[in-house]
Design a protein around this motif. Structure first.
Motif: not given
Lengths: 292, 223
Positions: A12, A40, A42, A44, A64, A89, A91, B9, B13, B17, B19, B214
């Motif tokens: 990360i 911003e 980010w 994933i 993020f 953030r 997660y 947007f 976003l 974010g 879960i 992980f």
């Protein structure tokens, strides 16, 4: 402080370096001029480069960051830089059984202030030099959280105070009638808390299009670890996180001036070679103010 | 139009974010295993057999077993697994369970003799990586008076680059749900061992190495 809190989730934290690909190069701001961006950033990712450079899966993880970046010219040759993650953030997804759909490991999130980079850039050459050269020092302030969630595997900062010394050189030129620039840098990142130190190298090519209303650039960043930090073996702790991250990444960014000073930007970056780092791209969008 | 774009947007976003869910393929064949260990039962005495059933994700379930003896005259057995050593000889004790579709079973050959003998069990195997991280080595898994011991041999090695490597005993080699966490890995090469109390020799079928932070499987070994 435990080893776990000292050492970080490189999967990360190393991603944060992708977010530092802001305006830079060997050109300090003119006195009392500046460049500011709210963005911003980010990523994933559900896979990562392993220590052998191969790609393995991992539980889907998101990071993020809402960032403020600013450059301001104290003099014509001395610029102060700030890159602050105002909100971060991190997660991880729930891990569910495909057979029963029951949650095996619940997902968790961590929200906080992220890390802050404070930098100083000094132009070694006079403004207007044919090949400008600048030297800069960046101080990585560990203002983010290094361990969150029940497994303490979430973080919004890397927890170490690093100092990176960097030298940039570049040149502006024209391709046909298109204003362009090419710059490169080499840097040494001294890291604390048993993190391996790093050599950094990068190149950037930029083009001004649409009468300089649209600037596009592409960057290649290379990080080579000296691998002189702690590992799970040397730290004698099961909870230590990996160190010795390496990568080579490529980034693309577009900045569009809506007015003479205001504009928005969008970009993406990703590692095409790596060790112990996420193997999915990162994205950024933002608005900027250029004090011309 | 511009406001709608910004709204869409930001919504995308924010949703990104959130879960979400990752699914793992964790279906396995159900297993029924006799967990008590005895070689010889003293004539004229009783011995309580026990068994455990692990379902299609390797989780232990309380179910009703059926116990049988191949020769009731030598070893008789009741519906709760209590065996009677009736006369000298040898017989096979079988436990089975029908889940409505299939019947699964486990058996032990038992001798009726002058003394009750329960020898400690042992099995050998090897750890193999299931990832790109180095993890390999031979092991012995031994029953002890207090539980079990896992002995990794000289040829064991594991990558120290991996964050949070943990070792588990599990009945599902793809999952650590309901697994027994032995602990974090501190030794990354060479011989070492784990002494585990309160765990039966037949309670688990696999050794599983997981990257705990992980939730990623790194390697496995089978008993």
């Amino acid at each position: 402080m435990s080893i776990m809190k000292k050492q970080l989730i490189i999967f990360i934290s190393s991603l944060f370096v992708f977010s530092t690909s802001y305006a830079g190069g060997p050109w300090p701001q003119a006195k009392s001029k500046g460049y500011f961006k709210l963005s911003e950033w980010w990523t994933i990712f559900d896979q990562h480069f392993t220590d052998t450079g191969q790609i393995d899966p991992n539980v889907t993880t998101g990071v993020f960051n809402t960032n403020f970046y600013g450059e301001f010219g104290i003099t014509d040759r001395f610029t102060v830089l700030l890159n602050a993650s105002l909100f971060s953030r991190n997660y991880m997804n729930n891990l569910r059984s495909q057979t029963t759909t029951e949650i095996i490991v619940p997902g968790e999130g961590l929200n906080s202030l992220g890390d802050i980079d404070l930098g100083f850039k000094y132009g070694l050459t006079q403004a207007g030099a044919k090949i400008p050269v600048a030297i800069s020092l960046t101080l990585g302030i560990p203002s983010g959280k290094t361990a969150g969630g029940s497994l303490e595997n979430l973080q919004t900062g890397d927890g170490e105070f690093n100092q990176m010394l960097q030298i940039d050189a570049g040149r502006g030129f024209k391709i046909g009638n298109t204003p362009s620039y090419l710059s490169s840098y080499v840097g040494f990142n001294h890291r604390t808390n048993d993190f391996s130190e790093e050599l950094r190298l990068g190149f950037e090519l930029g083009l001004g299009l649409l009468n300089n209303k649209l600037w596009v650039n592409s960057k290649v960043n290379i990080v080579e670890s000296l691998k002189n930090g702690a590992t799970a073996a040397t730290a004698n702790s099961a909870s230590i996180f990996a160190n010795n991250t390496e990568y080579a990444s490529i980034a693309f960014e577009a900045n569009y001036y809506l007015t003479k000073s205001l504009g928005f930007s969008a970009g993406m970056a990703g590692a095409f070679r790596g060790e112990v780092i996420a193997a999915r791209p990162s994205y950024t969008v933002g608005v900027f103010y250029d004090m011309k | 139009m511009k406001n709608n774009f910004i709204f869409l947007f930001l919504t995308a976003l924010i949703l990104n974010g959130c879960i979400g869910d990752d699914f793992i393929l964790d279906e396995v064949h159900p297993v029924l295993t006799i967990t008590t260990n005895v070689d010889t039962i003293e004539i004229g005495t009783t011995f309580q057999f026990e068994a455990k059933y692990f379902d299609n994700v390797g989780q232990e379930r309380e179910v009703l077993f059926s116990w049988f003896s191949s020769d009731e005259s030598i070893v008789g057995i009741e519906s709760d697994g209590l065996a009677f050593a009736n006369e000298l000889g040898e017989a096979t004790i079988t436990v089975d369970y029908n889940d409505g579709n299939n019947t699964i079973s486990d058996s032990r050959t038992i001798v009726v003799g002058d003394y009750t003998v329960s020898s400690l069990q042992t099995v050998s195997g090897n750890i193999v990586t299931t990832s790109s991280y180095v993890l390999e080595g031979d092991f012995d898994f031994n029953e002890t008076e207090a539980g079990v011991e896992l002995i990794l041999k000289d040829n064991y090695q594991a990558s120290s680059s991996l964050p949070g490597l943990y070792v588990y005993l599990s009945n599902n080699k793809n999952s650590v749900a309901d697994a027994y966490e032995i602990g974090g890995v501190n030794t990354f090469s060479g011989a070492h061992e784990y002494n585990i109390t309160g765990v039966g020799f037949n309670d688990f079928q696999y050794i599983v190495y997981f990257c705990k932070p992980f939730n990623v499987k790194v390697g496995e070994g089978s008993f």
